[in-house]
Design an enzyme around this catalytic site. Structure first.
Site, PDB file in Angstrom:
ATOM      1  N   CYS A  50       5.305   4.596  -0.728  1.00 42.47           N
ATOM      2  CA  CYS A  50       6.614   4.899  -1.351  1.00 42.47           C
ATOM      3  C   CYS A  50       7.373   3.624  -1.077  1.00 42.47           C
ATOM      4  O   CYS A  50       8.443   3.341  -1.692  1.00 42.47           O
ATOM      5  CB  CYS A  50       7.241   6.005  -0.374  1.00 42.47           C
ATOM      6  N   HIS A  53      14.394   5.550   1.754  1.00 45.78           N
ATOM      7  CA  HIS A  53      13.815   4.436   2.321  1.00 45.78           C
ATOM      8  C   HIS A  53      14.867   3.515   2.076  1.00 45.78           C
ATOM      9  O   HIS A  53      15.194   3.226   0.619  1.00 45.78           O
ATOM     10  CB  HIS A  53      12.357   4.149   1.923  1.00 45.78           C
TER      11      HIS A  53
END
Length: 344
Positions: free
Chosen positions: A130, A242
């Site tokens: 990710c 994130h």
């Protein structure tokens, strides 16, 4: 005739996102099947306006499945992806199991969509980590313009990257702090509520963690093997999205203004970069969104041809589920697969 799509790991965070994105983007599927382990049989999951009952992965017949989105962890993928691929279904896998296999393409469609054609060797395509996915979306257009030599990145990774258990641990610890309850730490190595943990995945012999190694190896495979990259991966008390502080050294001159213009026209990128209070994106704002957001673009005077920037994306979407669906779309749009003839 549309495609038949199976989602393995349909009850998890990413599996649920995959189903939502398939519906939102009107993927050309005549049938979507939700699969998980035996303990989840009969559980219901949402697919657009419909509700799907979860079926058992162990007993499911994949012979008429065209595409399988796999989000059930590395051990399950290692066992089942080759079996499903042998049934002539294309597996798009979200685990780390197949990413560095030379016979498996590792794809971020905004960066290296042409690589999807390599799926035929094993009928498997890998999704990147990710944190890597959002990074290379931002790096690709800049690399094309000025050629990246070196990247230094520090990640600020949300607890959803550790699954539902990670999200539950942050919630429960936060509640315990405010209610003077017992604070339990089971998923993470240290308390995560109101804290940071500079440790994601296992430690390797050189002192880096495997999460940091993934970013190095995957960036090289997806974007350019000549790029030098070093990473520090940090878990932060954020539920979704994130963030990354990225420092880049280029071979050719590039200004902050040039970088902004390049990124504004790049696929998958949205630039929010005003030099004022709130003129940047935070993880809270990126949650639920598909774009990779880029802010705080500025020149780094400590190196020749240097830039610094801030990159944020929803790790469950662009970092996982959305990227997998985009790979499936690339297969369809490039006419690399056709729906199998289904039994009447």
């Amino acid at each position: 005739m549309g495609f038949k799509v199976a989602v393995v790991g349909a009850t998890g965070n990413v599996g649920r996102e995959m189903l939502e994105i398939l519906a939102d983007r009107a993927f050309p599927a005549d049938e979507v099947v939700a699969l998980a382990s035996r303990r989840s049989i009969g559980q219901e999951v949402s697919f657009g306006d419909r509700t799907l009952k979860v079926k058992d992965l162990e007993t499911y017949d994949f012979s008429d499945v065209d595409i399988c989105l796999m989000s059930a962890g590395g051990a399950v993928s290692k066992e089942w992806s080759p079996k499903i691929g042998a049934k002539a279904a294309v597996v798009i896998d979200n685990s780390s199991t197949w990413r560095m296999d030379p016979d498996v393409p590792l794809v971020v469609p905004e960066v290296n969509a042409d690589a999807v054609a390599g799926f035929t060797k094993k009928n498997i395509i890998a999704n990147p980590n990710c944190s890597t996915a959002q990074l290379v979306v931002a790096l690709k257009p800049l690399h094309d313009h000025a050629v990246i030599k070196r990247v230094v990145v520090a990640t600020y990774q949300s607890v959803s990257g550790a699954g539902k258990d990670g999200m539950d641990e942050l919630f429960n610890q936060t509640r315990s702090i405010f209610t003077a309850g017992e604070l339990k730490t089971t998923k993470f190595t240290k308390r995560i509520a109101f804290n940071l943990i500079p440790h994601i995945d296992v430690f390797m012999e050189d002192g880096y963690t495997k999460e940091e190694w993934k970013m190095v190896a995957e960036t090289k495979k997806i974007l350019d093997p000549k790029i030098k990259l070093t990473a520090t991966a940090v878990r932060v008390p954020v539920f979704i999205s994130h963030s990354e502080a990225v420092n880049i050294e280029f071979e050719k001159p590039i200004t902050a203004d040039e970088a902004r213009e390049i990124l504004r026209s790049a696929p998958g990128c949205v630039v929010i970069d005003k030099h004022e209070d709130g003129g940047y994106i935070t993880p809270h704002e990126a949650a639920g969104e598909d774009a990779t957001y880029i802010s705080r673009i500025r020149e780094d005077g400590t190196v020749e041809n240097g830039l610094a920037m801030w990159v944020v994306a929803d790790n469950l979407r662009k970092g996982a589920a959305l990227n997998a669906v985009q790979i499936a779309e690339a297969l369809v749009n490039r006419k690399l697969i056709k729906p199998k003839a289904k039994a009447a």
